[in-house]
Design a protein around this motif. Structure first.
Motif, PDB file in Angstrom:
ATOM      1  N   THR A   6       0.830  -1.205   0.000  1.00  0.00           N
ATOM      2  CA  THR A   6       0.000   0.000   0.000  1.00  0.00           C
ATOM      3  C   THR A   6       0.860   1.248   0.000  1.00  0.00           C
ATOM      4  O   THR A   6       0.596   2.189  -0.743  1.00  0.00           O
ATOM      5  N   ALA A   7       1.896   1.263   0.809  1.00  0.00           N
ATOM      6  CA  ALA A   7       2.790   2.422   0.852  1.00  0.00           C
ATOM      7  C   ALA A   7       3.484   2.595  -0.496  1.00  0.00           C
ATOM      8  O   ALA A   7       3.613   3.716  -0.995  1.00  0.00           O
ATOM      9  N   HIS A   8       3.909   1.479  -1.092  1.00  0.00           N
ATOM     10  CA  HIS A   8       4.568   1.565  -2.400  1.00  0.00           C
ATOM     11  C   HIS A   8       3.617   2.112  -3.465  1.00  0.00           C
ATOM     12  O   HIS A   8       4.007   2.931  -4.293  1.00  0.00           O
ATOM     13  N   VAL A  57       8.124   7.862   8.363  1.00  0.00           N
ATOM     14  CA  VAL A  57       7.055   7.952   9.365  1.00  0.00           C
ATOM     15  C   VAL A  57       6.282   6.637   9.440  1.00  0.00           C
ATOM     16  O   VAL A  57       5.980   6.135  10.526  1.00  0.00           O
ATOM     17  N   ASP A  58       5.974   6.060   8.279  1.00  0.00           N
ATOM     18  CA  ASP A  58       5.238   4.797   8.248  1.00  0.00           C
ATOM     19  C   ASP A  58       6.028   3.701   8.959  1.00  0.00           C
ATOM     20  O   ASP A  58       5.472   2.943   9.757  1.00  0.00           O
ATOM     21  N   ARG A  88      -3.093  -1.391   9.161  1.00  0.00           N
ATOM     22  CA  ARG A  88      -1.814  -0.960   8.574  1.00  0.00           C
ATOM     23  C   ARG A  88      -2.007  -0.347   7.185  1.00  0.00           C
ATOM     24  O   ARG A  88      -1.336   0.617   6.824  1.00  0.00           O
ATOM     25  N   ILE A  89      -2.917  -0.898   6.417  1.00  0.00           N
ATOM     26  CA  ILE A  89      -3.189  -0.340   5.087  1.00  0.00           C
ATOM     27  C   ILE A  89      -3.772   1.063   5.221  1.00  0.00           C
ATOM     28  O   ILE A  89      -3.312   1.999   4.572  1.00  0.00           O
ATOM     29  N   ALA A  90      -4.777   1.214   6.077  1.00  0.00           N
ATOM     30  CA  ALA A  90      -5.395   2.534   6.273  1.00  0.00           C
ATOM     31  C   ALA A  90      -4.372   3.527   6.828  1.00  0.00           C
ATOM     32  O   ALA A  90      -4.302   4.671   6.383  1.00  0.00           O
ATOM     33  N   MET A  94      -3.065   7.027   5.079  1.00  0.00           N
ATOM     34  CA  MET A  94      -3.222   8.305   5.783  1.00  0.00           C
ATOM     35  C   MET A  94      -1.886   9.019   5.960  1.00  0.00           C
ATOM     36  O   MET A  94      -1.796  10.231   5.765  1.00  0.00           O
ATOM     37  N   VAL A  95      -0.847   8.283   6.312  1.00  0.00           N
ATOM     38  CA  VAL A  95       0.476   8.883   6.512  1.00  0.00           C
ATOM     39  C   VAL A  95       0.964   9.515   5.216  1.00  0.00           C
ATOM     40  O   VAL A  95       1.377  10.682   5.181  1.00  0.00           O
ATOM     41  N   PHE A  96       0.909   8.760   4.124  1.00  0.00           N
ATOM     42  CA  PHE A  96       1.414   9.277   2.852  1.00  0.00           C
ATOM     43  C   PHE A  96       0.596  10.467   2.371  1.00  0.00           C
ATOM     44  O   PHE A  96       1.154  11.473   1.926  1.00  0.00           O
ATOM     45  N   GLN A  97      -0.718  10.393   2.470  1.00  0.00           N
ATOM     46  CA  GLN A  97      -1.543  11.501   1.990  1.00  0.00           C
ATOM     47  C   GLN A  97      -1.365  12.748   2.846  1.00  0.00           C
ATOM     48  O   GLN A  97      -1.365  13.863   2.326  1.00  0.00           O
ATOM     49  N   LEU A  98      -1.238  12.566   4.139  1.00  0.00           N
ATOM     50  CA  LEU A  98      -1.011  13.720   5.005  1.00  0.00           C
ATOM     51  C   LEU A  98       0.284  14.426   4.634  1.00  0.00           C
ATOM     52  O   LEU A  98       0.327  15.656   4.528  1.00  0.00           O
ATOM     53  N   LEU A  99       1.336  13.654   4.407  1.00  0.00           N
ATOM     54  CA  LEU A  99       2.613  14.254   4.031  1.00  0.00           C
ATOM     55  C   LEU A  99       2.548  14.888   2.637  1.00  0.00           C
ATOM     56  O   LEU A  99       3.048  15.982   2.431  1.00  0.00           O
TER      57      LEU A  99
END
Length: 132
Positions: A6-8, A57-58, A88-90, A94-99
């Protein structure tokens, strides 16, 4: 299972979109030539910061989730894997979009402005301020 997929995907999509934005800025007839460089530089710095920051951060948050994992396994043994993976997916999204959408522009814009001003000063010998 690689929940980091998901992060990738979030990072890849954001980087591809930012690449298209930079390409469109470079070809735009509505944006003045002297503004194109600073805008593209801003997008580039924001992309670098967001991608690196997102993974850092993730990863840091994932390390802190061990007590959460233990709690889920103790109280929801049947669905523990699904709950942990879903969380973990959610969290990753959220972490990536916030950044990408909030933190990065606040940090990238002053850096891009500073670099653009230095380039312009060197190029023109002008000490003026370039605004984006």
């Amino acid at each position: 299972k690689n929940v980091n997929t998901t992060a990738h995907l979030a990072a890849a999509c954001a980087n591809i979109l930012n690449g298209f934005y930079m390409y469109n800025v470079s070809r735009s007839k509505k944006i003045e030539e002297e503004q194109k460089g600073p805008l593209m530089l801003n997008m580039f710095i924001g992309t670098l910061f967001s991608t690196a920051g997102g993974y850092l951060v993730d990863g840091a948050i994932n390390k802190k989730l061990k007590p959460f994992d233990d709690f889920i396994e103790k109280h929801y043994p049947k669905n523990a894997d699904n709950i942990k993976n879903g969380f973990r997916i959610a969290k990753g999204l959220m972490v990536f979009q916030l950044l990408y959408r909030f933190v990065s522009p606040v940090i990238a814009t002053p850096i891009a402005n500073h670099i653009s001003n230095k380039v312009r000063e060197k190029k023109e010998g002008d000490k003026g301020i370039l605004t984006v």
